[in-house]
Scaffold this motif. Sequence first.
Motif, PDB file in Angstrom:
ATOM      1  N   TYR A  55      57.312  32.954  41.428  1.00 17.47           N
ATOM      2  CA  TYR A  55      57.871  31.966  40.355  1.00 17.47           C
ATOM      3  C   TYR A  55      58.715  31.196  40.940  1.00 17.47           C
ATOM      4  O   TYR A  55      59.553  31.366  41.988  1.00 17.47           O
ATOM      5  CB  TYR A  55      58.863  33.094  39.635  1.00 17.47           C
ATOM      6  N   SER A  65      62.156  24.877  33.357  1.00 17.13           N
ATOM      7  CA  SER A  65      60.498  25.505  33.247  1.00 17.13           C
ATOM      8  C   SER A  65      60.475  26.587  34.420  1.00 17.13           C
ATOM      9  O   SER A  65      61.261  26.545  35.358  1.00 17.13           O
ATOM     10  CB  SER A  65      59.448  24.447  33.376  1.00 17.13           C
ATOM     11  N   LEU A 119      57.215  28.029  36.703  1.00 18.01           N
ATOM     12  CA  LEU A 119      55.754  28.064  36.997  1.00 18.01           C
ATOM     13  C   LEU A 119      55.529  29.415  37.858  1.00 18.01           C
ATOM     14  O   LEU A 119      56.301  30.186  38.398  1.00 18.01           O
ATOM     15  CB  LEU A 119      55.469  27.028  38.115  1.00 18.01           C
ATOM     16  N   VAL A 120      54.243  30.087  37.277  1.00 16.60           N
ATOM     17  CA  VAL A 120      53.761  31.563  38.037  1.00 16.60           C
ATOM     18  C   VAL A 120      52.706  30.924  38.961  1.00 16.60           C
ATOM     19  O   VAL A 120      51.865  30.383  38.364  1.00 16.60           O
ATOM     20  CB  VAL A 120      53.560  32.401  36.961  1.00 16.60           C
ATOM     21  N   ASN A 146      49.559  31.930  41.441  1.00 20.65           N
ATOM     22  CA  ASN A 146      48.495  32.984  41.832  1.00 20.65           C
ATOM     23  C   ASN A 146      48.508  33.102  43.438  1.00 20.65           C
ATOM     24  O   ASN A 146      48.190  31.890  43.731  1.00 20.65           O
ATOM     25  CB  ASN A 146      47.068  32.401  41.300  1.00 20.65           C
ATOM     26  N   ILE A 181      48.339  27.388  39.495  1.00 25.31           N
ATOM     27  CA  ILE A 181      49.590  27.704  38.481  1.00 25.31           C
ATOM     28  C   ILE A 181      48.604  28.562  37.652  1.00 25.31           C
ATOM     29  O   ILE A 181      47.958  28.166  36.975  1.00 25.31           O
ATOM     30  CB  ILE A 181      49.921  26.426  38.118  1.00 25.31           C
ATOM     31  N   SER A 182      49.147  29.892  37.326  1.00 21.85           N
ATOM     32  CA  SER A 182      48.759  30.680  36.121  1.00 21.85           C
ATOM     33  C   SER A 182      49.418  30.593  34.942  1.00 21.85           C
ATOM     34  O   SER A 182      48.707  30.788  34.076  1.00 21.85           O
ATOM     35  CB  SER A 182      48.737  32.010  36.716  1.00 21.85           C
ATOM     36  N   LYS A 183      50.766  30.114  34.901  1.00 24.33           N
ATOM     37  CA  LYS A 183      51.321  29.900  33.790  1.00 24.33           C
ATOM     38  C   LYS A 183      52.328  28.926  34.113  1.00 24.33           C
ATOM     39  O   LYS A 183      52.887  28.643  34.985  1.00 24.33           O
ATOM     40  CB  LYS A 183      52.056  31.139  33.335  1.00 24.33           C
ATOM     41  N   GLN A 184      52.550  28.044  32.923  1.00 24.44           N
ATOM     42  CA  GLN A 184      53.785  27.199  32.928  1.00 24.44           C
ATOM     43  C   GLN A 184      54.540  27.281  31.750  1.00 24.44           C
ATOM     44  O   GLN A 184      53.953  27.031  30.707  1.00 24.44           O
ATOM     45  CB  GLN A 184      53.116  25.821  33.293  1.00 24.44           C
ATOM     46  N   LEU A 185      55.739  27.419  31.899  1.00 24.79           N
ATOM     47  CA  LEU A 185      56.539  28.186  30.635  1.00 24.79           C
ATOM     48  C   LEU A 185      57.689  27.301  30.465  1.00 24.79           C
ATOM     49  O   LEU A 185      58.605  27.290  31.593  1.00 24.79           O
ATOM     50  CB  LEU A 185      56.830  29.608  30.727  1.00 24.79           C
ATOM     51  N   ASN A 239      59.284  38.111  35.722  1.00 21.63           N
ATOM     52  CA  ASN A 239      58.495  39.075  34.941  1.00 21.63           C
ATOM     53  C   ASN A 239      59.343  39.346  33.619  1.00 21.63           C
ATOM     54  O   ASN A 239      58.955  40.415  32.693  1.00 21.63           O
ATOM     55  CB  ASN A 239      58.336  40.323  35.806  1.00 21.63           C
ATOM     56  N   SER A 299      60.443  35.941  28.711  1.00 25.31           N
ATOM     57  CA  SER A 299      60.958  35.900  27.067  1.00 25.31           C
ATOM     58  C   SER A 299      61.925  36.772  26.807  1.00 25.31           C
ATOM     59  O   SER A 299      62.275  36.783  25.446  1.00 25.31           O
ATOM     60  CB  SER A 299      59.690  36.331  26.675  1.00 25.31           C
TER      61      SER A 299
END
Length: 333
Positions: free
Chosen positions: A113, A123, A125-126, A128, A134-138, A181, A184
């Motif tokens: 992360y 933000s 970044l997750v 892989n 990048i599997s996720k950007q939140l 993890n 949210s």
Amino acid sequence: MKWIKFVFAIMVLFNSSWITGSADAAATPGSSVVNNYYGGSAFAPADRYPEMIDYPYVTEKGMYTMVYWISDNMDGSHSLNISTAKNNKWLYKAKMVFRFDENFTNIAYSHNYVFYKDGESVSALVINMEDGAISKQLKLAPGGPKESREHYVFKTVETKDRGGILYGESDGETYRIFLENELSQPLTITDPDHAISSEVAREPSVVLASARDQIIFTGSSRTSVFSIKEQRLVQVHSAGDVEVSGYFGESGDVKFYVDGRFYVWSAGANKYEYFKIYDENFKYIRTQRFKLDKPRYMFSYNITLSKSTLHVWDINYGELNTLKLESFVLDGK
């Protein structure tokens, strides 16, 4: 670019021990094994050195070892680069995985992360680990222009098994902790006396206690504890306090936290090193002594822990861009 170098150096210095890993370990307690060329080759081509803004950062997760660094781009932007090994063999090297805008100000890492602040937002970044994609950007919270960076607290937080960031306005009364993890479900903290921003200004490492009821700030000469329930500092101790529960180590010692324990590193005689181990309530557990391959200034190294094995990563970047790994098996429990 001086402000970026300063922020990145602070993040690396105080946050080199969030992780567990799987590098080669020594066979017997108190002994060590030295690997001068981890992975069998450099983690990045030597010609990538001029682009590096500051000291690369090593982290481990399971069978993966990751090396992160930030580089300058010709257009004034900055890039996040990563080299990753699996079971001690490089999968890929010097992969540019993300480009930050010109308002990029802060970055912190927790395993795969990556937390950062730029002009638009805070933000995460997750990554892989298998391919560096990048599997996720939140987006976690609103950001702000580069000029406003001193008005925000953005600080790495460590817990027993994961890391994250403490974030909020410096003059505000509310902060949030975002954890790997658990993005949210951030932990909200109320601080009516602005104690947290005052403690963070001292550049300590920050630990969220396992019960998630306290925030522990540890620096080279001061330890303090903030009660989340009571919304105030409940312990403050400084170097020089004699036999006072809540302060451990001497001024200038290097402290790191991993797996629910504090390790206070001090230099011994005859090239021996030792650290004292304490629990989250600052109760002394034991002293661990061993001999390093060469005398070291431990604050310039990444330190990780895998089960009962301590990993000391010496990053030789520039001419070689290689990792030297020294592994120590700890004795006792």
